[in-house]
Design a protein around this motif. Structure first.
Motif, PDB file in Angstrom:
ATOM      1  N   MET A 122       1.616 -18.586   3.785  1.00  0.00           N
ATOM      2  CA  MET A 122       2.895 -17.699   3.686  1.00  0.00           C
ATOM      3  C   MET A 122       2.220 -16.399   3.440  1.00  0.00           C
ATOM      4  O   MET A 122       1.316 -15.996   2.485  1.00  0.00           O
ATOM      5  CB  MET A 122       3.906 -18.085   2.765  1.00  0.00           C
ATOM      6  CG  MET A 122       4.918 -17.013   2.944  1.00  0.00           C
ATOM      7  SD  MET A 122       6.256 -17.300   1.734  1.00  0.00           S
ATOM      8  CE  MET A 122       7.324 -15.948   1.962  1.00  0.00           C
ATOM      9  N   ALA A 123       2.182 -15.263   4.497  1.00  0.00           N
ATOM     10  CA  ALA A 123       1.429 -14.307   4.460  1.00  0.00           C
ATOM     11  C   ALA A 123       2.408 -13.372   3.347  1.00  0.00           C
ATOM     12  O   ALA A 123       3.452 -13.606   3.075  1.00  0.00           O
ATOM     13  CB  ALA A 123       1.721 -13.482   5.888  1.00  0.00           C
ATOM     14  N   GLU A 124       1.558 -12.422   2.251  1.00  0.00           N
ATOM     15  CA  GLU A 124       1.999 -11.799   1.688  1.00  0.00           C
ATOM     16  C   GLU A 124       2.246 -10.228   1.838  1.00  0.00           C
ATOM     17  O   GLU A 124       1.613  -9.961   2.992  1.00  0.00           O
ATOM     18  CB  GLU A 124       1.199 -11.901   0.290  1.00  0.00           C
ATOM     19  CG  GLU A 124       0.980 -13.465  -0.282  1.00  0.00           C
ATOM     20  CD  GLU A 124       0.101 -13.445  -1.500  1.00  0.00           C
ATOM     21  OE1 GLU A 124      -0.278 -12.279  -2.273  1.00  0.00           O
ATOM     22  OE2 GLU A 124      -0.649 -14.457  -1.732  1.00  0.00           O
ATOM     23  N   ARG A 125       2.489  -9.664   1.180  1.00  0.00           N
ATOM     24  CA  ARG A 125       2.841  -7.990   1.269  1.00  0.00           C
ATOM     25  C   ARG A 125       1.372  -7.519   0.972  1.00  0.00           C
ATOM     26  O   ARG A 125       0.626  -7.998   0.085  1.00  0.00           O
ATOM     27  CB  ARG A 125       3.844  -7.152   0.460  1.00  0.00           C
ATOM     28  CG  ARG A 125       5.190  -8.010   0.946  1.00  0.00           C
ATOM     29  CD  ARG A 125       6.434  -6.943   0.124  1.00  0.00           C
ATOM     30  NE  ARG A 125       7.840  -7.605   0.829  1.00  0.00           N
ATOM     31  CZ  ARG A 125       8.849  -6.836   0.817  1.00  0.00           C
ATOM     32  NH1 ARG A 125       8.678  -5.633   0.608  1.00  0.00           N
ATOM     33  NH2 ARG A 125       9.905  -7.342   1.254  1.00  0.00           N
ATOM     34  N   TRP A 126       0.904  -6.440   1.552  1.00  0.00           N
ATOM     35  CA  TRP A 126      -0.154  -5.751   1.399  1.00  0.00           C
ATOM     36  C   TRP A 126      -0.181  -5.043   0.137  1.00  0.00           C
ATOM     37  O   TRP A 126       0.753  -4.712  -0.353  1.00  0.00           O
ATOM     38  CB  TRP A 126      -0.696  -4.939   2.389  1.00  0.00           C
ATOM     39  CG  TRP A 126      -0.684  -5.442   3.869  1.00  0.00           C
ATOM     40  CD1 TRP A 126      -0.881  -6.744   4.231  1.00  0.00           C
ATOM     41  CD2 TRP A 126      -0.738  -4.702   5.000  1.00  0.00           C
ATOM     42  NE1 TRP A 126      -0.730  -6.970   5.448  1.00  0.00           N
ATOM     43  CE2 TRP A 126      -0.905  -5.758   6.146  1.00  0.00           C
ATOM     44  CE3 TRP A 126      -0.875  -3.444   5.490  1.00  0.00           C
ATOM     45  CZ2 TRP A 126      -1.068  -5.472   7.497  1.00  0.00           C
ATOM     46  CZ3 TRP A 126      -0.746  -3.068   6.737  1.00  0.00           C
ATOM     47  CH2 TRP A 126      -0.854  -4.215   7.855  1.00  0.00           C
ATOM     48  N   THR A 127      -1.476  -4.763  -0.514  1.00  0.00           N
ATOM     49  CA  THR A 127      -1.282  -4.006  -1.684  1.00  0.00           C
ATOM     50  C   THR A 127      -1.539  -2.338  -1.215  1.00  0.00           C
ATOM     51  O   THR A 127      -1.855  -2.229   0.049  1.00  0.00           O
ATOM     52  CB  THR A 127      -2.785  -4.174  -2.532  1.00  0.00           C
ATOM     53  OG1 THR A 127      -3.973  -3.973  -1.878  1.00  0.00           O
ATOM     54  CG2 THR A 127      -2.734  -5.803  -2.818  1.00  0.00           C
ATOM     55  N   ALA A 128      -1.324  -1.493  -2.285  1.00  0.00           N
ATOM     56  CA  ALA A 128      -1.412  -0.235  -1.860  1.00  0.00           C
ATOM     57  C   ALA A 128      -2.766   0.010  -1.486  1.00  0.00           C
ATOM     58  O   ALA A 128      -3.078   0.953  -0.476  1.00  0.00           O
ATOM     59  CB  ALA A 128      -1.185   0.542  -3.074  1.00  0.00           C
ATOM     60  N   ALA A 129      -3.842  -0.262  -2.102  1.00  0.00           N
ATOM     61  CA  ALA A 129      -5.242  -0.044  -1.719  1.00  0.00           C
ATOM     62  C   ALA A 129      -5.602  -0.568  -0.203  1.00  0.00           C
ATOM     63  O   ALA A 129      -6.227   0.232   0.453  1.00  0.00           O
ATOM     64  CB  ALA A 129      -6.165  -0.853  -2.496  1.00  0.00           C
ATOM     65  N   GLN A 130      -5.060  -1.491   0.077  1.00  0.00           N
ATOM     66  CA  GLN A 130      -5.266  -2.225   1.599  1.00  0.00           C
ATOM     67  C   GLN A 130      -4.565  -1.195   2.678  1.00  0.00           C
ATOM     68  O   GLN A 130      -4.874  -0.908   3.451  1.00  0.00           O
ATOM     69  CB  GLN A 130      -4.772  -3.572   1.855  1.00  0.00           C
ATOM     70  CG  GLN A 130      -5.889  -4.259   0.881  1.00  0.00           C
ATOM     71  CD  GLN A 130      -5.318  -5.866   0.479  1.00  0.00           C
ATOM     72  OE1 GLN A 130      -4.253  -5.840   0.516  1.00  0.00           O
ATOM     73  NE2 GLN A 130      -6.161  -6.814   0.114  1.00  0.00           N
ATOM     74  N   VAL A 131      -3.339  -0.773   2.219  1.00  0.00           N
ATOM     75  CA  VAL A 131      -2.533   0.345   2.819  1.00  0.00           C
ATOM     76  C   VAL A 131      -3.346   1.452   3.215  1.00  0.00           C
ATOM     77  O   VAL A 131      -3.325   2.002   4.443  1.00  0.00           O
ATOM     78  CB  VAL A 131      -1.110   0.441   2.618  1.00  0.00           C
ATOM     79  CG1 VAL A 131      -0.440   1.744   3.331  1.00  0.00           C
ATOM     80  CG2 VAL A 131      -0.250  -0.862   2.521  1.00  0.00           C
ATOM     81  N   ASN A 132      -3.841   1.895   2.161  1.00  0.00           N
ATOM     82  CA  ASN A 132      -4.663   3.414   2.109  1.00  0.00           C
ATOM     83  C   ASN A 132      -5.825   3.002   2.882  1.00  0.00           C
ATOM     84  O   ASN A 132      -6.266   4.137   3.436  1.00  0.00           O
ATOM     85  CB  ASN A 132      -5.126   3.845   0.773  1.00  0.00           C
ATOM     86  CG  ASN A 132      -3.789   4.274  -0.186  1.00  0.00           C
ATOM     87  OD1 ASN A 132      -2.853   4.813   0.609  1.00  0.00           O
ATOM     88  ND2 ASN A 132      -3.867   4.148  -1.422  1.00  0.00           N
ATOM     89  N   SER A 133      -6.366   2.299   3.023  1.00  0.00           N
ATOM     90  CA  SER A 133      -7.839   1.826   3.759  1.00  0.00           C
ATOM     91  C   SER A 133      -7.308   1.888   5.255  1.00  0.00           C
ATOM     92  O   SER A 133      -8.316   2.194   6.045  1.00  0.00           O
ATOM     93  CB  SER A 133      -8.215   0.381   3.620  1.00  0.00           C
ATOM     94  OG  SER A 133      -7.522  -0.534   4.177  1.00  0.00           O
ATOM     95  N   LEU A 134      -6.007   1.986   5.739  1.00  0.00           N
ATOM     96  CA  LEU A 134      -5.727   2.152   7.044  1.00  0.00           C
ATOM     97  C   LEU A 134      -5.653   3.568   7.308  1.00  0.00           C
ATOM     98  O   LEU A 134      -5.602   4.151   8.592  1.00  0.00           O
ATOM     99  CB  LEU A 134      -4.375   1.421   7.455  1.00  0.00           C
ATOM    100  CG  LEU A 134      -4.346   0.031   7.443  1.00  0.00           C
ATOM    101  CD1 LEU A 134      -2.974  -0.366   7.717  1.00  0.00           C
ATOM    102  CD2 LEU A 134      -5.227  -0.588   8.392  1.00  0.00           C
ATOM    103  N   ALA A 135      -5.699   4.544   6.515  1.00  0.00           N
ATOM    104  CA  ALA A 135      -5.578   5.884   6.856  1.00  0.00           C
ATOM    105  C   ALA A 135      -6.726   6.481   7.409  1.00  0.00           C
ATOM    106  O   ALA A 135      -7.875   6.299   7.129  1.00  0.00           O
ATOM    107  CB  ALA A 135      -5.364   6.541   5.302  1.00  0.00           C
ATOM    108  N   PRO A 136      -6.479   7.224   8.624  1.00  0.00           N
ATOM    109  CA  PRO A 136      -7.588   7.759   9.342  1.00  0.00           C
ATOM    110  C   PRO A 136      -8.427   8.861   8.519  1.00  0.00           C
ATOM    111  O   PRO A 136      -9.370   9.192   9.107  1.00  0.00           O
ATOM    112  CB  PRO A 136      -6.784   8.536  10.660  1.00  0.00           C
ATOM    113  CG  PRO A 136      -5.385   8.944  10.045  1.00  0.00           C
ATOM    114  CD  PRO A 136      -5.042   7.719   9.222  1.00  0.00           C
ATOM    115  N   ASP A 137      -7.643   9.333   7.686  1.00  0.00           N
ATOM    116  CA  ASP A 137      -8.698  10.373   6.898  1.00  0.00           C
ATOM    117  C   ASP A 137      -8.031  10.722   5.551  1.00  0.00           C
ATOM    118  O   ASP A 137      -7.170  10.374   4.965  1.00  0.00           O
ATOM    119  CB  ASP A 137      -8.835  11.791   7.621  1.00  0.00           C
ATOM    120  CG  ASP A 137      -7.492  12.379   8.122  1.00  0.00           C
ATOM    121  OD1 ASP A 137      -6.697  12.129   7.485  1.00  0.00           O
ATOM    122  OD2 ASP A 137      -7.632  12.842   9.257  1.00  0.00           O
ATOM    123  N   ALA A 138      -8.731  11.625   4.603  1.00  0.00           N
ATOM    124  CA  ALA A 138      -8.375  11.792   3.387  1.00  0.00           C
ATOM    125  C   ALA A 138      -7.010  12.510   3.219  1.00  0.00           C
ATOM    126  O   ALA A 138      -6.091  12.006   2.511  1.00  0.00           O
ATOM    127  CB  ALA A 138      -9.494  12.257   2.388  1.00  0.00           C
TER     128      ALA A 138
END
Length: 418
Positions: free
Chosen positions: A1-17
């Motif tokens: 069963m798929a889980e929700r992502w962590t905040a760190a994994q969401v932040n890794s998708l950001a195109p820039d700082a």
């Protein structure tokens, strides 16, 4: 069963700082209304209050290996700060689950399914056309090969003329690019590039004498695209738990090229996924750095099998993001040398360096005392220095003959995409 992502994994998708920082400000319930999450379809939506009278409508697909975003804001960044904020809200568990989709979300999801079905239908029709007229397909392939051969022969003559006449006054774009990237070493960079091009021209002229895998490598290097259906049908398949090591986006003409590197936990294989997005559109492929997928990879046939396609997959997230095992800079150099021995056109090799310490001079040192120049923008260097704080960290990146391009850094329980 798929889980929700962590905040760190969401932040890794950001195109820039700046996008990451702006998204963090929107990762709280205050500006949001009408949020919801459908687990069965892995769809997430919400309305974010902006500066105008109408809220921005945000929709995100968090399906495994099929992340996609839509927002009514005018931003040209993908994902925008509103999509990042909604994902952070969801990762915190503050978005309620429901099986009822708003009309706009249903329409967006249906449109994506329709486009995927049409794409599959076009691929099937192309395969049927080839199967129905194999002689015609072979004739067209031969004609294309002849045109490529003629073009490469012209290129090889041009290279010979440049070397004979001297390259100091050449005004070609390739020389300009080499000068800007290599500074005072641009003559060496130009000669190395000329040598690789000459080798490719010669390899094409002797294509039938090469092993099948090397033939496929040469075809890809001259720009012949690979049929994805053929890769699924004939490619080597490896099932594993794949750790997403890093991603890199590069603008090329009117396209954005995205590369995603993963490493198998059991096989130790490196897989590189490649996707493209049209102008001002993000590539559909978006895997959070640090995530782990239980998936089967279909590898392209090449002398150095690195590029792959992710087939059936299920995200397997660990809330404690552990850094991948890494080696030394000496090991990285050996791996790059071995890769070049197999594929002489390989520009770099993906590696993980453990116990690495960056410095302000733009160099990376390892535990054995090895040092290499860092190839990155100043902002990426400062982010790397900030995460390290002068202490050893684990870094993933591309090892090249000019230095090391860092893409991801791990420190304790933190993963940061550079």
């Amino acid at each position: 069963m798929a889980e929700r992502w962590t905040a760190a994994q969401v932040n890794s998708l950001a195109p820039d700082a700046p996008s990451q920082k702006a998204g963090a400000k929107l990762g709280i319930p205050g500006p949001w209304s009408g949020t919801g999450y459908q687990h069965s379809g892995r769809l997430l939506w919400g309305d974010c209050k902006g500066s105008g009278s109408k809220p921005y409508q945000v929709t995100v697909s968090v399906a495994d290996s099929d992340t996609a975003y839509q927002c009514t804001c005018p931003s040209r960044k993908f994902p925008c700060k509103h999509a990042l904020g909604l994902l952070l809200l969801w990762s915190a568990g503050t978005v309620a689950e429901t099986e009822t989709l708003p009309d706009r979300v249903e329409a967006w999801s249906a449109d994506r399914r329709d486009r995927a079905e049409k794409s599959a239908a076009r691929s099937a029709a192309k395969a049927e056309k080839v199967a129905a007229d194999p002689e015609g397909a072979a004739k067209r392939a031969a004609q294309r090969a002849e045109r490529i051969g003629n073009g490469l022969a012209d290129l090889d003559r041009w290279l010979t003329d440049q070397i004979a006449a001297g390259i100091s006054d050449s005004a070609t774009l390739s020389l300009t690019a080499a000068r800007s990237s290599s500074r005072d070493r641009w003559p060496d960079a130009v000669l190395a590039e000329f040598a690789r091009l000459h080798l490719l021209c010669q390899a094409w002229s002797r294509l039938t004498d090469l092993p099948p895998a090397m033939q496929d490598t040469v075809r890809r290097r001259v720009g012949i695209s690979v049929d994805t259906d053929a890769v699924r049908r004939d490619g080597e398949r490896v099932s594993d738990r794949w750790h997403v090591l890093g991603t890199r986006d590069r603008a090329a003409d009117k396209l954005t090229e995205r590369r995603v590197w993963l490493r198998g936990a059991e096989s130790g294989r490196i897989a590189m996924l490649l996707a493209f997005g049209a102008m001002q559109q993000a590539p559909a492929l978006a895997l959070p750095v640090g995530a782990v997928y239980r998936a089967e990879m279909a590898f392209h046939s090449e002398a150095l099998p690195l590029r792959a396609q992710m087939e059936s997959s299920e995200i397997d997230l660990d809330r404690d993001i552990a850094a991948p095992g890494g080696g030394t800079l000496h090991t990285a150099a050996d791996e790059f040398a071995a890769a070049l021995a197999v594929d002489p056109w390989q520009e770099g090799w993906p590696v993980v360096i453990a116990g690495a310490v960056p410095d302000r001079r733009g160099e990376l040192a390892d535990a054995e005392g090895g040092r290499v120049p860092l190839i990155c923008e100043e902002t990426a260097l400062w982010r790397l220095l900030a995460v390290s704080g002068g202490h050893p960290v684990t870094v993933f990146g591309d090892y090249t003959d000019a230095g090391f391009e860092p893409l991801t850094v791990w420190s304790e329980d933190t993963v940061v995409a550079l």
